[in-house]
Scaffold this motif. Structure first.
Motif, PDB file in Angstrom:
ATOM      1  N   VAL A  59      85.075 -18.323  67.017  1.00 31.57           N
ATOM      2  CA  VAL A  59      86.369 -18.316  66.336  1.00 31.57           C
ATOM      3  C   VAL A  59      86.097 -18.273  64.834  1.00 31.57           C
ATOM      4  CG1 VAL A  59      88.535 -19.577  65.966  1.00 31.57           C
ATOM      5  CG2 VAL A  59      87.384 -19.675  68.197  1.00 31.57           C
ATOM      6  N   CYS A  60      86.715 -17.300  64.143  1.00 30.59           N
ATOM      7  CA  CYS A  60      86.393 -17.128  62.725  1.00 30.59           C
ATOM      8  C   CYS A  60      87.626 -16.702  61.944  1.00 30.59           C
ATOM      9  CB  CYS A  60      85.285 -16.094  62.566  1.00 30.59           C
ATOM     10  SG  CYS A  60      84.718 -16.000  60.867  1.00 30.59           S
ATOM     11  N   ARG A  61      87.770 -17.274  60.746  1.00 34.19           N
ATOM     12  CA  ARG A  61      88.922 -16.955  59.897  1.00 34.19           C
ATOM     13  C   ARG A  61      88.646 -15.786  58.968  1.00 34.19           C
ATOM     14  NH1 ARG A  61      87.674 -19.429  54.786  1.00 34.19           N
ATOM     15  NH2 ARG A  61      89.836 -19.650  54.112  1.00 34.19           N
ATOM     16  N   LYS A  62      87.426 -15.260  59.022  1.00 30.16           N
ATOM     17  CA  LYS A  62      87.052 -14.234  58.049  1.00 30.16           C
ATOM     18  C   LYS A  62      87.011 -12.842  58.651  1.00 30.16           C
ATOM     19  CE  LYS A  62      84.619 -16.415  54.330  1.00 30.16           C
ATOM     20  NZ  LYS A  62      83.289 -16.719  53.805  1.00 30.16           N
ATOM     21  N   ASN A  63      86.864 -11.877  57.772  1.00 27.20           N
ATOM     22  CA  ASN A  63      86.933 -10.487  58.193  1.00 27.20           C
ATOM     23  C   ASN A  63      85.797  -9.648  57.619  1.00 27.20           C
ATOM     24  OD1 ASN A  63      88.614  -9.281  60.025  1.00 27.20           O
ATOM     25  ND2 ASN A  63      90.435  -9.806  58.826  1.00 27.20           N
ATOM     26  N   CYS A  64      84.608 -10.209  57.584  1.00 24.76           N
ATOM     27  CA  CYS A  64      83.443  -9.490  57.063  1.00 24.76           C
ATOM     28  C   CYS A  64      83.361  -8.116  57.749  1.00 24.76           C
ATOM     29  CB  CYS A  64      82.179 -10.305  57.327  1.00 24.76           C
ATOM     30  SG  CYS A  64      82.324 -12.010  56.741  1.00 24.76           S
ATOM     31  N   TYR A  65      83.133  -7.065  56.972  1.00 22.94           N
ATOM     32  CA  TYR A  65      83.225  -5.699  57.508  1.00 22.94           C
ATOM     33  C   TYR A  65      82.098  -5.332  58.470  1.00 22.94           C
ATOM     34  CZ  TYR A  65      86.791  -4.630  53.941  1.00 22.94           C
ATOM     35  OH  TYR A  65      87.924  -4.610  53.161  1.00 22.94           O
ATOM     36  N   TYR A  66      81.067  -6.176  58.552  1.00 21.71           N
ATOM     37  CA  TYR A  66      79.905  -5.843  59.387  1.00 21.71           C
ATOM     38  C   TYR A  66      79.884  -6.590  60.715  1.00 21.71           C
ATOM     39  CZ  TYR A  66      78.842  -9.911  56.507  1.00 21.71           C
ATOM     40  OH  TYR A  66      78.942 -11.109  55.852  1.00 21.71           O
ATOM     41  N   CYS A  67      80.700  -7.623  60.845  1.00 28.07           N
ATOM     42  CA  CYS A  67      80.469  -8.595  61.921  1.00 28.07           C
ATOM     43  C   CYS A  67      81.418  -8.408  63.102  1.00 28.07           C
ATOM     44  CB  CYS A  67      80.615 -10.006  61.341  1.00 28.07           C
ATOM     45  SG  CYS A  67      80.433 -11.288  62.571  1.00 28.07           S
ATOM     46  N   GLY A  68      80.845  -8.385  64.295  1.00 23.43           N
ATOM     47  CA  GLY A  68      81.614  -8.144  65.511  1.00 23.43           C
ATOM     48  C   GLY A  68      82.593  -9.246  65.885  1.00 23.43           C
ATOM     49  N   VAL A  69      82.445 -10.446  65.332  1.00 30.25           N
ATOM     50  CA  VAL A  69      83.407 -11.503  65.689  1.00 30.25           C
ATOM     51  C   VAL A  69      84.438 -11.733  64.578  1.00 30.25           C
ATOM     52  CG1 VAL A  69      81.730 -12.576  67.244  1.00 30.25           C
ATOM     53  CG2 VAL A  69      82.073 -13.560  64.972  1.00 30.25           C
ATOM     54  N   ARG A  70      84.559 -10.768  63.670  1.00 29.11           N
ATOM     55  CA  ARG A  70      85.552 -10.868  62.587  1.00 29.11           C
ATOM     56  C   ARG A  70      86.957 -11.069  63.160  1.00 29.11           C
ATOM     57  NH1 ARG A  70      87.579  -5.776  61.053  1.00 29.11           N
ATOM     58  NH2 ARG A  70      87.459  -6.361  58.867  1.00 29.11           N
ATOM     59  N   LEU A  71      87.754 -11.736  62.382  1.00 28.89           N
ATOM     60  CA  LEU A  71      89.111 -12.123  62.823  1.00 28.89           C
ATOM     61  C   LEU A  71      89.899 -10.963  63.429  1.00 28.89           C
ATOM     62  CD1 LEU A  71      91.413 -14.313  62.732  1.00 28.89           C
ATOM     63  CD2 LEU A  71      91.958 -13.447  60.449  1.00 28.89           C
ATOM     64  N   CYS A 105      78.207 -20.878  63.965  1.00 26.61           N
ATOM     65  CA  CYS A 105      79.539 -20.508  64.455  1.00 26.61           C
ATOM     66  C   CYS A 105      80.293 -19.685  63.425  1.00 26.61           C
ATOM     67  CB  CYS A 105      80.351 -21.766  64.783  1.00 26.61           C
ATOM     68  SG  CYS A 105      80.452 -22.945  63.447  1.00 26.61           S
ATOM     69  N   GLY A 106      81.445 -19.156  63.866  1.00 26.41           N
ATOM     70  CA  GLY A 106      82.361 -18.523  62.939  1.00 26.41           C
ATOM     71  C   GLY A 106      82.866 -19.568  61.952  1.00 26.41           C
ATOM     72  N   GLU A 107      83.483 -19.092  60.885  1.00 22.59           N
ATOM     73  CA  GLU A 107      83.918 -20.028  59.841  1.00 22.59           C
ATOM     74  C   GLU A 107      85.340 -20.535  60.107  1.00 22.59           C
ATOM     75  OE1 GLU A 107      82.888 -19.131  55.653  1.00 22.59           O
ATOM     76  OE2 GLU A 107      85.014 -19.480  55.261  1.00 22.59           O
TER      77      GLU A 107
HETATM   78 FE1  SF4 Z   1      81.781 -13.297  58.579  1.00 20.70          FE
HETATM   79 FE2  SF4 Z   1      80.294 -15.262  59.745  1.00 20.70          FE
HETATM   80 FE3  SF4 Z   1      82.851 -14.835  60.473  1.00 20.70          FE
HETATM   81 FE4  SF4 Z   1      81.041 -13.046  61.122  1.00 20.70          FE
HETATM   82  S1  SF4 Z   1      81.088 -15.148  61.835  1.00 20.70           S
HETATM   83  S2  SF4 Z   1      83.107 -12.631  60.259  1.00 20.70           S
HETATM   84  S3  SF4 Z   1      79.665 -13.140  59.352  1.00 20.70           S
HETATM   85  S4  SF4 Z   1      82.138 -15.516  58.446  1.00 20.70           S
END
Ligand code: SF4
Ligand code: SAH
Length: 365
Positions: A59-71, A105-107
Motif C-alpha cells: 500500500v503506497c501513497r506515492k506515484n513514482c513513475y518507475y514503480c509497479g506498486v505506485r498508487l 513497504c510502500g510509503e
Molecule cells: Fe515510490 Fe516506494 Fe511507493 Fe514504489 S513503493 S511508489 S518506490 S514510494
C-alpha cells in the motif's frame, strides 16, 4: 591515453576519474572490479551479511513513475501482512540465524501505520531478546516518526535518493508535495542526525541518466558519509509511465555492467561501507548477485515474505520468483558464496565498519 593502472592506485577520486571508471568495458572493467574486490577483502573481509527481507505491505501513497506498486496502478492487489505474519517471518530469520531483518513497504504516513510499525519493532526486539538487528525501509516520514522508531529499536534505515540530479528526479517522479527532491534529502539528513546507520542509493540505467549523473551520485554518498548504499539496475515495469522508454535505455546486460562499475567505484571511494547486492541484479542475470559481491558488495537480502503475497510486491516485473535461495543443496546461498570464495556472516548484525569507525571517532572527541 589515461593510465588505468595508475588511476586505480589513487586514494581519492575526482568526478572525471569516476566517470572514466563508469565507462569501462570488458578487460578494463574487469581491472576495476578486481581492484574493488581486493580493497573490499583488505578493508572488511570476505563475509557477506544477511538481512531477511520482509515485504510488509504494497500500500503506497506515492506515484513514482518507475514503480509497479505506485498508487495509480489499479492492477495490483493491495495487501499488508498481519502482525502475526511479520513475527513469523522474524522467527524464521532467527531459525535461519540471519542476524538481521529488513522491513520494507510502500510509503504511508497515517497514525495507524506509524503505530503499527512501532509495535512491530518492539515485538521483534522482545521476541528475539534483542538479538535481531532491524533495518527499516518505509519511505519518508517526519523526523519525530524516525525518532520514535529509532528509540523503539530500529537501528538502520534505507532511503534511496534514486538520483541526485534534481532535474532527472522530476522526470522519474511527479513534481508535487509528495515527491520533493529537497524533502527526500532532508529525510536522509534527519536519519543520519538521529543516529541510524543510514543507507541510500540510486537506480542505474534510468532513461536520460548520464555517467556524469552517476558520478555525482557517488560523490553525494561520500559527501553524506552514509554507512550503507543499495544500488541496482532500473527495471522497466509495463504498468508504469517510464515503460515507454524501454527501447531507449541501455540493454539489460549493459545496465547490470554499469551497476557493477558503480559498486566497484564506490568500494574504492568508500572502502568500509556496507553495500547491497540487490535482488534486481539477479533479475537480469541468474548470477547477478554473485557478480555484485565480486565487484565489492557485502550484503544480501534473502526474501522472507510469505509466498502468497510476493507476486503483489511487484515494484519491478518478475520479482516474485527472485530472492529465494535454497537453504540446502548445491544451489544454497552457502554454496553459492563458497564458489566465489566468500562466506556468510551468520548470526551477526553485520554493522557497517564505516559507521562503527565514525562513532568510535565521535566517542573519542
Ligand atoms: Fe515510490 Fe516506494 Fe511507493 Fe514504489 S513503493 S511508489 S518506490 S514510494
Ligand atoms: N517505498 C519505499 C521502499 C520500497 S521501494 C521507498 O520508496 O523508499 C524500494 C526501492 O525499490 C526504491 O527505492 C527503488 O529504488 C526501487 N525500485 C522501485 N521500482 C523499481 C524499478 N522499476 N526498477 C528497479 N528498482 C525499483
Amino acid at each position: 591515453m589515461v593510465d588505468l593502472n595508475a588511476l586505480l592506485q589513487k586514494k581519492s577520486f575526482s568526478k572525471e576519474d569516476l566517470m572514466l571508471f563508469l565507462s569501462l568495458k570488458d578487460d578494463e572493467a574487469k581491472k576495476l572490479l578486481n581492484k574493488a574486490l581486493e580493497v573490499k577483502l583488505r578493508e572488511i573481509g570476505n563475509k557477506v551479511y544477511l538481512r531477511g527481507l520482509i515485504e510488509y505491505s504494497n500500500v503506497c501513497r506515492k506515484n513514482c513513475y518507475y514503480c509497479g506498486v505506485r498508487l495509480s496502478n489499479n492492477n495490483v492487489c493491495r495487501y499488508s501482512l498481519s502482525n502475526e505474519e511479520v513475527l513469523d517471518c522474524a522467527k524464521r530469520a532467527m531459525q535461519l540465524n540471519y542476524g538481521s531483518i529488513a522491513i520494507q513497504c510502500g510509503e504511508r504516513q497515517d497514525r495507524n501505520f506509524i503505530e503499527n510499525i512501532n509495535t512491530l519493532i518492539k515485538q521483534i526486539k522482545k521476541l528475539s531478546n534483542n538479538s535481531l538487528g532491524i533495518t527499516l525501509s518505509c519511505g519518508e516520514q517526519e523526523k519525530e516518526v524516525y525518532e520514535k522508531w529509532f528509540s523503539s529499536g530500529a537501528h538502520r534505515y534505507l532511503l534511496r535518493i534514486e538520483t541526485t540530479n534534481e532535474e532527472l528526479f522530476y522526470k522519474i517522479h511527479p513534481k508535487d508535495e509528495k515527491h520533493s527532491f529537497q524533502k527526500r534529502i532532508r529525510a536522509i539528513e534527519d536519519l543520519i542526525e538521529i543516529g541510524y546507520q543510514t543507507g541510500t542509493g540510486v537506480m542505474i540505467g534510468l532513461p536520460f541518466q548520464e555517467d556524469e549523473d552517476l558520478a555525482n551520485d557517488l560523490l553525494f554518498f561520500k559527501k553524506m558519509n552514509v554507512a550503507m548504499v543499495g544500488m541496482g539496475p532500473f527495471i522497466p515495469h509495463n504498468e508504469t509511465p517510464l515503460y515507454k522508454y524501454k527501447d531507449i535505455i541501455l540493454s539489460d546486460r549493459q545496465r547490470l555492467n554499469k551497476t557493477l562499475n558503480m559498486i566497484a567505484s564506490l568500494r574504492l571511494l568508500m572502502p568500509k561501507i556496507n553495500m547491497v547486492a540487490a535482488t534486481a541484479d539477479q533479475s537480469i542475470s541468474e548470477k547477478g548477485r554473485e557478480e555484485a559481491v565480486l565487484a565489492g558488495a557485502n550484503i544480501i537480502m534473502p526474501n522472507l515474505t510469505p509466498r502468497k503475497y510476493r507476486e503483489n510486491y511487484s515494484i519491478y516485473p518478475n520479482k516474485a520468483s527472485l530472492g529465494d535461495i535454497p537453504i540446502e543443496g548445491e544451489n544454497s546461498l552457502d554454496k553459492r558464496m563458497l564458489s566465489i570464495n566468500h562466506s556468510i556472516g551468520y548470526g551477526f548484525w553485520g554493522d557497517s565498519k564505516a559507521y562503527t569507525t565514525q562513532n568510535e571517532y565521535k566517542a573519542r572527541q
